[in-house]
Scaffold this active site. Structure first.
Site, short mmCIF file in Angstrom:
data_model
loop_
_atom_site.label_atom_id
_atom_site.label_comp_id
_atom_site.label_asym_id
_atom_site.label_seq_id
_atom_site.Cartn_x
_atom_site.Cartn_y
_atom_site.Cartn_z
N ASP A 1 7.82 -3.67 -6.20
CA ASP A 1 8.82 -1.90 -5.99
C ASP A 1 9.45 -2.18 -7.50
O ASP A 1 10.31 -3.57 -7.72
CB ASP A 1 9.37 -2.23 -5.26
CG ASP A 1 10.68 -1.42 -5.32
OD1 ASP A 1 10.07 -0.34 -5.11
OD2 ASP A 1 11.88 -1.90 -5.16
N GLU B 1 4.50 -0.99 -10.24
CA GLU B 1 5.50 -0.18 -10.33
C GLU B 1 6.03 0.77 -10.91
O GLU B 1 7.11 -0.14 -11.67
CB GLU B 1 6.31 0.43 -8.48
CG GLU B 1 6.95 1.73 -9.11
CD GLU B 1 7.80 1.81 -7.28
OE1 GLU B 1 8.14 3.39 -7.06
OE2 GLU B 1 8.61 1.35 -6.97
#
Length: 748
Positions: free
Chosen positions: A382, A418
């Protein structure tokens, strides 16, 4: 040597563990049910960090450069607490070994040291702290003032010495032993991978064929019904939203909501305890291992969405749960002038300090633990750009990525970034090292724009369809560096993407201010649910267009779980706090036709290597023939010119994919040959006549997919109508048609 401490200097202290001098230790029973001789602590070892049970006793070790003293606090079944000084400090790790401390025992730490918030130090032994290396966590956090380092009446200057132990979750000593049997990783090659992003709770919480007592749990996801569904769908990897232990945000609890997504981590080695169906302490570890073992037996890999960029402790106004009280200045990025405050590249209040060796060690130890002990197959990071920030700028050669590159364990699993964060220069799509694949946000945006009819050049769409070589080819990466997706957990579902122009997040309690406002969506003429047959048909066609484009594109397709069922969140594009029917899969209202269409697309991709090549297209004749590996055509059947590529209003094109021109052997070393295909895209609002390219490219073609038609009108074996070279094919508005070559006369 007994290092148990005496009376504590703060309210709510642990009981005395010293023994009257005229009593024999073996005759005295302590609060945990041990004799005092059993409570004697040995020096132990500094590594491994955390609590490690060896079959006889447990070694405890915790890092803190700031500490002057660290207490290990053990809790019995009635919640009574006994604290013992860790007797040794080696290389900044405080450690000790306790015989007879077995799995299931709850514990925490109290850290003595400097209290100087302006210098980044928050040591306060009145706060019971979670072990950063805890492998299981028991209980949840209550949002009492006691868990904060200050009093609410004076947050900037006060110090809160109220004992936090009654209000915080506890670390748990686990049983590390598990019968993995003949478990083997599927090791699906990247180019053959199909990812299914899903949520442990949401996937099974409403499934009627799974026993109610295990719905929404690791065991529920490992149930044969769930596993068979995934197998039949054809996916090769499940990407699970965060399963690291996370905290329920106080702001959500106050609004009667819950953190559903789980991007609020606090325990990087602990499976989240609310996803277990077994009430025994530490059972979540065994249950998660069973899930992985079951998925592997079905040929499915398990990829974890991990949140190493920030923690649940927030900024200087956040609670003191673990890292902040153990060594705040080591674990977090702090502002230079006044270290009371935190650098925030994540929008959550804090950022982990990736420049500190012990923080890097925690992350690497965590990754290795999930690979070696929990047998997972990869990670999606993330806000991964945050992990690359050495000072302020994003540095693709930061220490974290160097460590992963050199690690013999972590470097061998699937790694997905990401590639952005909220800081300046944080959008880094295409800039990660060669070992990594990336969520390709440009693919999502381009494909959405194309099918909603936005004016932009066809060239960008072509790049995205063929693996985004403009982003990845220049640094020794392959097409599978691009993880392609149309939708993800963050944003509209596929059904909502074609049903809403605007977000509808009123249920989140933030006045519809949260969530992305520029969604590149199109409601097909009506906002929200519609009973109009034409609108419904167009929405269904658009959903098929998106799915077909996704699975016919080079790169790694990622399907948002539930999109194949027609799942809707009623226009909510930020369901992070909707742990309810808005987010859970509604199995009994599944769109069976869309599910069958998705299964067919996945099967088609698996059957034909031309849609998942290991190398880039070259765009030139292959093997001495006059036919290229790929060619682009106007609707008139003419090869695209440079001018054609620059026409911004153009919404239609065709592409030839040469199955006889796959450039490299497959993973078994065998030369791969496939059928050839021709794909026609019409994103315009009017039907269009496409001309099939001349005989050089193929003499006969069969319609395999037509997104305008219902799936039951096309036999998978027989397909649709056949067309000869030069024939005209009517392609309806907003429609994709896939042709398979059935006859060809090769020319030298």
């Amino acid at each position: 040597m007994n290092n148990a401490r005496g009376l504590a200097p703060f309210p709510g202290a642990c009981p005395r563990t010293d023994v009257p001098g005229d009593w024999h230790p073996s005759e005295v029973t302590g609060p945990l049910g041990f004799t005092w001789s059993q409570m004697q602590i040995w020096p132990g070892q500094p590594y491994p960090l955390g609590a490690t049970f060896d079959g006889v006793g447990t070694n405890f070790s915790v890092f803190s450069e700031a500490a002057t003293r660290v207490e290990l606090c053990l809790f019995d079944d009635d919640g009574r607490e006994t604290c013992i000084d860790l007797p040794e400090m080696t290389a900044l790790c405080w450690h000790g070994y306790l015989p007879n401390v077995r799995p299931g025992r709850r514990y925490g730490f109290r850290v003595h040291g400097p209290w100087a918030p302006e210098h980044g130090q928050w040591c306060n032994p009145s706060k019971l702290l979670l072990d950063p290396y805890a492998k299981a966590i028991d209980g949840l956090w209550e949002w009492n003032e006691a868990i904060f380092p200050y009093h609410f009446t004076d947050p900037e200057a006060s110090r809160n010495d109220t004992d936090s132990a009654p209000y915080v979750a506890k670390s748990v000593v686990i049983n590390p032993f598990f019968d993995w049997g003949a478990d083997r990783r599927p090791n699906t090659p990247w180019h053959r991978t199909v990812v299914y992003e899903t949520h442990v709770r949401g996937f099974t919480q409403r499934h009627p064929d799974i026993p109610p007592e295990i719905r929404g749990s690791y065991a529920g996801m490992a149930h044969p019904v769930a596993v068979k569904y995934l197998q039949k769908l054809g996916i090769t990897a499940v990407e699970l939203l965060p399963v690291h232990q996370f905290v329920q945000d106080s702001t959500l609890v106050a609004r009667g909501l819950r953190n559903y997504w789980g991007y609020n981590s606090i325990g990087y080695l602990a499976p989240h305890n609310e996803y277990t169906s077994d009430p025994q302490r530490g059972a979540q570890v065994q249950e998660f291992k069973h899930l992985v073992k079951t998925m592997h037996a079905a040929g499915i890999e398990v990829i974890l969405d991990v949140v190493y960029n920030h923690t649940a402790e927030g900024n200087h106004l956040g609670p003191m749960l673990s890292f902040k009280g153990i060594d705040n200045a080591a674990y977090y990025r702090l502002v230079g002038d006044n270290k009371r405050y935190y650098m925030d590249y994540t929008g959550t209040g804090n950022t982990l300090n990736m420049r500190h060796p012990h923080v890097l060690q925690l992350l690497m130890d965590s990754l290795r633990y999930w690979v070696l002990d929990m047998h997972v197959d990869g990670f999606r990071f993330d806000l991964a750009a945050t992990l690359a920030r050495e000072l302020h700028d994003v540095n693709r050669l930061s220490a974290f990525f160097d460590l992963i590159q050199q690690d013999p364990v972590v470097s061998q699993v699937k790694l997905i970034a990401e590639p952005w964060d909220v800081g300046e220069g944080g959008y880094q799509v295409g800039n990660f090292p060669p070992l990594w694949s990336e969520w390709n946000g440009k693919y999502r945006d381009t494909v959405r724009d194309f099918w909603r009819g936005t004016d932009r050049t066809l060239a960008e769409f072509a790049y995205r369809l063929t693996g985004s070589s403009d982003l990845y080819q220049g640094n020794a990466r392959r097409p599978y560096a691009s993880v392609n997706f149309i939708t993800a957990h963050d944003g509209f579902t596929l059904r909502d993407l074609v049903s809403y122009n605007e977000k509808h997040n009123e249920g989140n309690g933030e006045g519809n201010r949260d969530g992305e406002s520029h969604n590149r969506s199109w409601n097909c003429g009506v906002e929200g649910p519609s009973a109009d047959a034409a609108t419904s048909a167009l929405r269904t066609r658009q959903a098929r267009n998106f799915l077909a484009t996704l699975f016919l594109s080079q790169g790694v397709p990622m399907l948002l779980g539930g999109d194949e069922l027609g799942r809707t969140q009623l226009g909510n594009n930020n369901g992070y706090c909707q742990d309810n029917e808005i987010s859970w899969y509604e199995w009994e209202k599944a769109d069976d036709a869309l599910l069958q269409f998705t299964r067919r697309l996945v099967r088609l991709r698996h059957q034909h290597p031309v849609f998942c090549r290991r190398r880039w297209f070259q765009g030139r004749p292959i093997h001495g023939t006059a036919v290229s590996d790929i060619a682009w055509f106007t609707p008139a059947g003419q090869e695209m010119s440079e001018d054609d590529w620059q026409v911004g209003f153009a919404k239609s094109l065709g592409v030839f994919l040469n199955g006889r021109a796959i450039p490299t052997p497959d993973e078994r070393g065998e030369r791969v040959y496939d059928e050839s295909f021709y794909v026609m895209f019409n994103a315009g609002h009017e039907p269009l006549a496409f001309t099939v390219p001349r005989e050089k490219w193929g003499t006969k073609w069969r319609v395999l997919i037509d997104t305008f038609q219902d799936i039951d009108r096309m036999s998978e074996d027989d397909g649709g109508a056949e067309h000869e070279a030069g024939a005209t094919v009517a392609v309806n508005a907003w429609t994709l048609v896939l042709l398979q070559r059935t006859a060809w006369r090769p020319r030298p």
